[in-house]
Structure formats: C-alpha cells, structure tokens
Design a protein around this motif. Structure first.
Motif, PDB file in Angstrom:
ATOM      1  N   GLN A   3       5.131   7.037  17.005  1.00  0.00           N
ATOM      2  CA  GLN A   3       5.514   5.969  17.767  1.00  0.00           C
ATOM      3  C   GLN A   3       4.752   4.857  16.875  1.00  0.00           C
ATOM      4  N   SER A   4       3.527   5.230  16.032  1.00  0.00           N
ATOM      5  CA  SER A   4       2.881   4.092  15.530  1.00  0.00           C
ATOM      6  C   SER A   4       3.536   3.679  14.244  1.00  0.00           C
ATOM      7  N   THR A   5       4.274   4.510  13.642  1.00  0.00           N
ATOM      8  CA  THR A   5       5.071   4.505  12.521  1.00  0.00           C
ATOM      9  C   THR A   5       6.249   3.546  12.709  1.00  0.00           C
ATOM     10  N   GLU A   6       7.008   4.013  14.061  1.00  0.00           N
ATOM     11  CA  GLU A   6       8.053   3.348  14.266  1.00  0.00           C
ATOM     12  C   GLU A   6       7.595   1.760  14.624  1.00  0.00           C
ATOM     13  N   LEU A   7       6.333   1.502  15.127  1.00  0.00           N
ATOM     14  CA  LEU A   7       6.002   0.068  15.291  1.00  0.00           C
ATOM     15  C   LEU A   7       5.579  -0.370  14.177  1.00  0.00           C
ATOM     16  N   SER A   8       5.136   0.315  13.129  1.00  0.00           N
ATOM     17  CA  SER A   8       4.712  -0.527  12.024  1.00  0.00           C
ATOM     18  C   SER A   8       5.923  -0.680  11.306  1.00  0.00           C
ATOM     19  N   GLY A   9       6.928   0.061  11.204  1.00  0.00           N
ATOM     20  CA  GLY A   9       8.317  -0.405  10.491  1.00  0.00           C
ATOM     21  C   GLY A   9       8.919  -1.502  11.236  1.00  0.00           C
ATOM     22  N   ALA A  10       8.915  -1.443  12.612  1.00  0.00           N
ATOM     23  CA  ALA A  10       9.588  -2.870  13.298  1.00  0.00           C
ATOM     24  C   ALA A  10       8.687  -4.138  12.761  1.00  0.00           C
ATOM     25  N   LEU A  11       7.506  -3.761  12.766  1.00  0.00           N
ATOM     26  CA  LEU A  11       6.611  -4.948  12.460  1.00  0.00           C
ATOM     27  C   LEU A  11       6.846  -5.498  11.150  1.00  0.00           C
TER      28      LEU A  11
END
Length: 96
Positions: A3-11
């Motif tokens: 979830q952290s990686t997905e959030l970083s990518g989205a940001l």
C-alpha cells in the motif's frame, strides 16, 4: 505491491500533474497579461507579428537570465507560438 508503494506512485503522478498544471497556469497568465498590456498594439498586428512579439516577450521573461526564469513555460510558449497557431489561451487538457 504494498500500500505504501502504491501511495508513493500515486503521489508521484499527482506531483507531475500539478507541475504541468502550474506551468500551464503560468503560461496562460503570461498570455492574458500580454494581451491586456498590449491590446491596442495587438489589434493592429497580423497573427505572425503577434506571435513574434509574444515570443520576444516570453524569452525576455522566461529564459535563464530573464525576469522570471522558467524553462518549462518558455518551452511551452515557444511550441505554441511557433506552430502557426493563434495567440489564444492554451486550453487545459481534457480529462481522459
């Protein structure tokens, strides 16, 4: 993917879009100011003369030693004003 990686990518994508929006907003503001400041002159100019005048003013403003250095804004204005388009406000991209 965590979830952290997905959030970083989205940001990261959001940051890139916001940077593009910032450049488009700056360029549109430049065109509005130029149209307002030179309204009478521009009414007498041909489209080619208008584009040339706007390119000169954009370079003086956005080049590295200009009054407000901004290579992205200058590149966008050079592309827009150099293709035979009119000096209309650059539209924001449609959602897609």
């Amino acid at each position: 993917m965590t979830q952290s990686t997905e959030l970083s990518g989205a940001l990261k994508v959001l940051d890139e879009k916001l940077e593009q929006l910032d450049v488009m907003t700056e360029v549109n503001g430049f065109l509005v100011r130029a149209l307002r400041d030179h309204e009478e002159e521009l009414m007498r100019m041909t489209p080619e003369e208008t584009r040339a005048m706007l390119r000169v003013e954009a370079r003086a403003t956005y080049r590295p030693d200009g009054t407000s250095p901004n290579p992205e804004a200058l590149a966008m204005l050079e592309a827009t004003l150099g293709t035979g388009q009119t000096a209309d406000i650059i539209p924001f991209p449609a959602r897609g």
